[in-house]
Motif scaffolding. Structure first.
Motif, PDB file in Angstrom:
ATOM      1  N   SER A 430       0.972  -1.227  -0.253  1.00 24.41           N
ATOM      2  CA  SER A 430      -0.068  -0.207   0.176  1.00 24.41           C
ATOM      3  C   SER A 430       0.867   1.289   0.017  1.00 24.41           C
ATOM      4  O   SER A 430       2.150   1.164   0.271  1.00 24.41           O
ATOM      5  CB  SER A 430      -0.930  -0.063   1.234  1.00 24.41           C
ATOM      6  OG  SER A 430      -0.150   0.172   2.393  1.00 24.41           O
ATOM      7  N   ALA A 431       0.426   2.306  -0.193  1.00 24.83           N
ATOM      8  CA  ALA A 431       1.157   3.665  -0.636  1.00 24.83           C
ATOM      9  C   ALA A 431       1.740   3.959   0.945  1.00 24.83           C
ATOM     10  O   ALA A 431       2.969   4.332   0.986  1.00 24.83           O
ATOM     11  CB  ALA A 431      -0.031   4.677  -0.735  1.00 24.83           C
ATOM     12  N   ASN A 442       7.023   4.743  -6.861  1.00 26.31           N
ATOM     13  CA  ASN A 442       7.214   4.213  -8.477  1.00 26.31           C
ATOM     14  C   ASN A 442       8.012   3.129  -8.307  1.00 26.31           C
ATOM     15  O   ASN A 442       8.295   2.619  -9.266  1.00 26.31           O
ATOM     16  CB  ASN A 442       7.606   5.599  -9.162  1.00 26.31           C
ATOM     17  CG  ASN A 442       6.669   6.599  -9.259  1.00 26.31           C
ATOM     18  OD1 ASN A 442       5.479   6.514  -9.500  1.00 26.31           O
ATOM     19  ND2 ASN A 442       7.296   7.743  -9.226  1.00 26.31           N
ATOM     20  N   VAL A 443       8.827   2.626  -7.394  1.00 23.91           N
ATOM     21  CA  VAL A 443       9.437   1.548  -7.382  1.00 23.91           C
ATOM     22  C   VAL A 443       8.598   0.393  -7.782  1.00 23.91           C
ATOM     23  O   VAL A 443       7.583   0.024  -6.957  1.00 23.91           O
ATOM     24  CB  VAL A 443      10.343   1.316  -5.888  1.00 23.91           C
ATOM     25  CG1 VAL A 443      10.935  -0.075  -6.126  1.00 23.91           C
ATOM     26  CG2 VAL A 443      11.248   2.523  -5.927  1.00 23.91           C
ATOM     27  N   ALA A 444       8.917  -0.462  -8.697  1.00 19.77           N
ATOM     28  CA  ALA A 444       8.238  -1.547  -9.104  1.00 19.77           C
ATOM     29  C   ALA A 444       8.866  -2.932  -8.855  1.00 19.77           C
ATOM     30  O   ALA A 444      10.253  -3.015  -8.583  1.00 19.77           O
ATOM     31  CB  ALA A 444       7.522  -1.530 -10.788  1.00 19.77           C
ATOM     32  N   GLY A 445       8.269  -4.213  -9.232  1.00 21.08           N
ATOM     33  CA  GLY A 445       9.030  -5.138  -8.996  1.00 21.08           C
ATOM     34  C   GLY A 445       9.256  -5.708  -7.838  1.00 21.08           C
ATOM     35  O   GLY A 445      10.415  -6.183  -7.366  1.00 21.08           O
ATOM     36  N   LEU A 446       8.421  -5.394  -6.926  1.00 24.37           N
ATOM     37  CA  LEU A 446       8.711  -5.657  -5.416  1.00 24.37           C
ATOM     38  C   LEU A 446       8.537  -7.236  -5.301  1.00 24.37           C
ATOM     39  O   LEU A 446       7.595  -7.879  -5.893  1.00 24.37           O
ATOM     40  CB  LEU A 446       7.677  -5.086  -4.595  1.00 24.37           C
ATOM     41  CG  LEU A 446       7.577  -3.550  -4.530  1.00 24.37           C
ATOM     42  CD1 LEU A 446       6.387  -3.119  -3.553  1.00 24.37           C
ATOM     43  CD2 LEU A 446       9.083  -3.074  -4.109  1.00 24.37           C
TER      44      LEU A 446
END
Length: 886
Positions: A430-431, A442-446
């Protein structure tokens, strides 16, 4: 051969080969094709390719060196025949072939090339493999079908069952039934009567039977079986019955389940809440169920054979559907039929549509569109199953609103939620969770590794073990650990999670939340520090009597770990007989909480994990918190005080007993008159005075002070009492009646254990040798005392100038068993003190602990057992004491 005739021959051969029904190829000496049959082209998938004139190895680059070598041998006159072999093609496929390769001749002895006659037997091999597979399946099916055989010899009434029949009946394999007992296994009533009639008809008329009946096994289980039987006749008389027996219980249960499923399907089809609509391949509606009538407002007669689905769908909706399906399969949406595309791919589509009722109103549905095909796989229409999702859409809107509220709440409480797909390792945050971890949204691919990279280095092992246990137990208890942000700052987070599993129990997802509890953790640590610094056991409970917190002293006192007690009723620490009363007292205390002692002078007891009772004192203090009133209990173990009290009482009782005994034995105690008057009466009087003061003490400080006095008096008194008692016992009891076989090694080890503190303190070197006499029949208590006194004196009277060395040995001298104890201590002036060496209260050195009792007692004990003791000593060299046991 004439050239023209040769060429004519070649031409004729080419014609014959091309028309041949089998796969034949003619090649020259260079392995180039001269002619091939149509079957050759078909078998090797060469339609449309230029073959004549090309090299055989160009056409088949996959041909290996082994085959090429065989071809060379054939060009030299050899013949190569193979009935079957795998041929791996360049595209990776395997083709099974047979061949006959032999040379053809221009003239006698002159080879013109090769003739290859081959055949593609791949279909045959596939059929063979399929047949083998089918046989394996049939064999496995036979084993798993639980089919057995049986036979009844009507002449001997003997019944023979195969193993599987015995297993079905639940009896051992060697079980031998007769016809009557076999019949009694069938369930009483319809099943038993049915089989009885069938068996009678088989015997009388030769009528075969094939029945499904119920059986009751030897274990009492009820199951369905199929029994097939027929009679064997000799001279018109039935002499035996034979047949097969099968467990069909699962089949019957499946039939019941299928019947139930059909009923449920029928109920679904006639459902009032689900619209089921079918069309033919032209799109005209040919079925419109009652649910569709209710949802859309049309009757079936208005729709069937008359209208198409566009009467309740809009063009815009269908255009959206068309574009989505075209995009999915990378098609041009123009002149594209999405339903036909789905049918050709055996796919279906599930999505939300907006339907239009007969009255013009619209409503959202979830529709599943799929093709209907006949047994030949031909498209005959389409199926549309739709349900009204108006309420669900409202719920989704409400859920969206609640999510907005939740996000606001997360910001206030510093909580963030997360999801982890354990199959794909995809993680969603979540934010607010991004904010807690100091990451940009904006960091993706967690992934899980993203989270784990933040875990504090000192907590990584703990987190790893916790996660592994969560997977193993399908449960994820709350976890408190630290994270280290990219800027180096450290936070404490509370991690909670729920484990999701699939139908087979595999973990597929974890969902949970993280809360930044750094401030709370700091306050908790401060409170925990105060709690742990308390000298007493602390147990904090809430109004429901549930344990909220304990300290290390409480863990030590009651033997539980903190996690074992958290959330448990405090009565777990109270003996069963007092638990009910304690609940009532607890309720009364919470009604009027105040700081006070518990028990009002009564004896209080706790109970530890092993069930042992512990005498305790308890002080209660209320704590007001956000969670309500908590009560802090300070618990003190008063076992030592109770023991001291018991010692005083026991000492008093012993004094009274021994005083009475001393009066009776006054004549025998003449030698001890001075000791009795000085060393016994004064301490007794002192003890009685102290006991009076103790009973009148008004606080704990006074009691502690009096206990210290008691200890000194009791110590001296006990020493004197023991001396008197042992001396009296030695003179007046028959010590030889308690003789037993005693091992010197055991006595020595016990003595070293008792004197271990003094041995360590002095650094004494003790050596011993019992090889010449390892054991003796003796009074064990006396021997313990002899060793303790002799070795204890050697340590006590050590020389200050050297490390004490003590040597003990046993043996036999002049037929007598002896014990020697030698040391390098202070030594004794025997000329001056030899005559009183073993006297009572005789001391020869200024040692603070010297009482002159040990050697006296040792002499008394040795002589009581019929032995003697002597000593040899030199001042500042050492002493040797020798005990003659007999």
């Amino acid at each position: 051969m004439d050239k023209n005739k040769y060429e004519q021959s070649i031409q004729n051969n080419k014609i014959l080969i091309e028309q041949a029904p089998t796969a034949i190829a003619m090649l020259d000496k260079n392995m180039r094709y001269i002619a091939v049959s149509k079957r050759w082209v078909a078998d090797y998938k060469m339609e449309g390719k230029e073959i004549i004139g090309r090299s055989h190895y160009d056409i088949f680059p996959e041909i290996g060196e082994e085959w090429k070598a065989n071809h060379l041998k054939c060009l030299e006159g050899a013949i190569d025949i193979c009935e079957e072999a795998p041929f791996k093609r360049a595209d990776g496929s395997i083709q099974w072939i047979y061949w006959d390769v032999r040379p053809w001749y221009i003239a006698e002895g002159e080879v013109g090339g090769l003739l290859m006659h081959t055949g593609d037997i791949t279909p045959l091999k596939e059929k063979e493999r399929e047949r083998t597979r089918m046989l394996e399946i049939l064999d496995k099916t036979y084993k798993e079908a639980r089919i057995g055989t049986w036979e009844v010899n009507l002449l001997t009434n003997e019944v023979i069952w195969s193993d599987i029949v015995s297993e079905i009946h639940g009896v051992p394999k060697n079980y031998k039934p007769n016809l009557e007992t076999a019949m009694n296994f069938y369930k009483e009533g319809e099943s038993r009567e049915t089989i009885r009639v069938a068996v009678e008809n088989a015997i009388l008329y030769g009528t075969p039977y094939n029945l499904e009946v119920e059986l009751e096994t030897a274990r009492g289980d009820s199951l369905w079986v199929r029994t097939v039987g027929n009679g064997e006749f000799v001279d018109g008389k039935c002499v035996s019955l034979i047949g097969i027996f099968q467990d069909i219980n699962e089949k019957k249960l499946s039939e019941h389940t299928l019947s139930k499923a059909n009923a449920e399907l029928e109920a679904i089809f006639n459902s009032k809440t689900v619209a089921i609509i079918t069309t033919n391949d032209k799109g005209t509606i040919n079925h419109f169920n009652h649910g569709a009538e209710i949802l859309l407002g049309y009757s079936a007669s208005e729709m069937v054979g008359v209208n198409k689905p566009d009467i309740y769908t809009s063009k815009d909706e269908f255009l959206r559907f068309t574009k989505d399906i075209a995009k999915k399969y990378d098609k041009d949406p123009l002149d594209f039929n999405p339903l036909l595309e789905l049918a050709q791919r055996n796919e279906y589509d599930v999505r939300e549509w907006v339907y239009r009722r007969k009255d013009g109103s619209t409503f959202p549905v979830q529709a599943t569109l799929s093709a209907i095909k006949n047994k030949q796989g031909e498209l005959i229409g389409y199926l549309n199953v739709s349900s009204d999702i108006s309420e669900r859409k409202q719920v989704e809107i409400e859920l969206l609103r609640k999510n907005q509220v939740l996000n606001f709440a997360e910001n206030l409480t510093m909580i963030g939620n997360w999801q982890w797909n354990t199959l794909t390792n995809d993680v969603k945050w979540s934010a607010n969770l991004y904010k807690i971890f100091g990451l940009d949204e904006n960091v993706a691919g967690l992934t899980y590794e993203t989270y784990f990279s933040f875990v504090h280095p000192d907590d990584k092992n703990m987190v790893t073990e916790h996660v592994q246990l969560g997977f193993q137990n399908k449960n994820f208890p709350d976890l408190l650990h630290r994270i280290q942000l990219r800027d180096g700052s450290v936070k404490t987070i509370q991690l909670v999670a729920e484990v999701m599993t699939n139908d087979v129990g595999e973990v597929i997802e974890l969902v949970g939340a993280c809360q930044d509890v750094s401030e709370q953790r700091m306050a908790e640590l401060k409170f925990r520090g105060l709690l742990e610094s308390a000298p007493d056991a602390m147990v904090i409970v809430n109004e429901q009597g549930k344990i909220h917190l304990i300290n290390k002293q409480a863990e030590k006192l009651f033997g539980y770990k903190a996690m074992e007690l958290m959330g448990k009723s405090v009565e777990i620490l109270i003996p069963d007989g007092f638990a009910a009363k304690h609940r009532a007292h607890r309720t009364g205390y919470f009604a009027n909480p105040k700081t006070r002692e518990m028990g009002d002078g009564k004896e209080l007891f706790g109970v530890n994990k092993t069930g042992d009772l512990i005498p305790i004192q308890i002080s209660l203090s209320p704590l007001k918190t956000e969670e309500g009133i908590l009560v802090s209990s300070a618990i003190r173990d008063i076992t030592s005080q109770k023991m001291a009290e018991r010692k005083i009482l026991e000492a008093k009782e012993k004094l009274e007993i021994f005083s009475n005994k001393l009066v009776v034995q006054n004549v025998q105690l003449a030698d001890f008159n001075q000791i009795t008057s000085h060393n016994l009466r004064a301490p007794v009087a002192n003890l009685n005075s102290l006991l009076g003061f103790y009973n009148q003490a008004i606080n704990e400080e006074e009691r502690v002070f009096l206990f210290q006095k008691f200890e000194k008096v009791i110590h001296h008194l006990t020493l004197t009492l023991n001396t008197l008692v042992e001396a009296l016992k030695t003179k007046n009891e028959n010590s030889k009646e308690v003789m037993e076989e005693v091992v010197f090694d055991e006595i020595m080890n016990k003595t070293k254990d008792i004197l271990s503190g003094e041995i360590l303190k002095t650094g004494a070197i003790i050596r011993y040798d019992f090889s010449k006499l390892s054991n003796i029949s003796y009074n064990r208590i006396y021997l313990d005392s002899i060793f303790l006194n002799l070795i204890g004196n050697a340590l006590k009277y050590k020389s200050p100038d050297r490390v004490p060395e003590i040597y003990i040995e046993t043996g036999i001298e002049n037929g007598k068993k002896i014990l020697k104890v030698s040391d390098n201590g202070l030594g004794i002036n025997l000329e001056r003190h030899g005559h009183k060496l073993f006297g009572l209260n005789k001391v020869f050195h200024r040692h603070p602990d010297a009482k002159g009792v040990g050697l006296f007692l040792t002499k008394i004990q040795v002589e009581a057992m019929g032995g003697s003791i002597s000593a040899a000593s030199e001042v500042n060299v050492g002493s040797t004491f020798k005990v003659n046991f007999n």
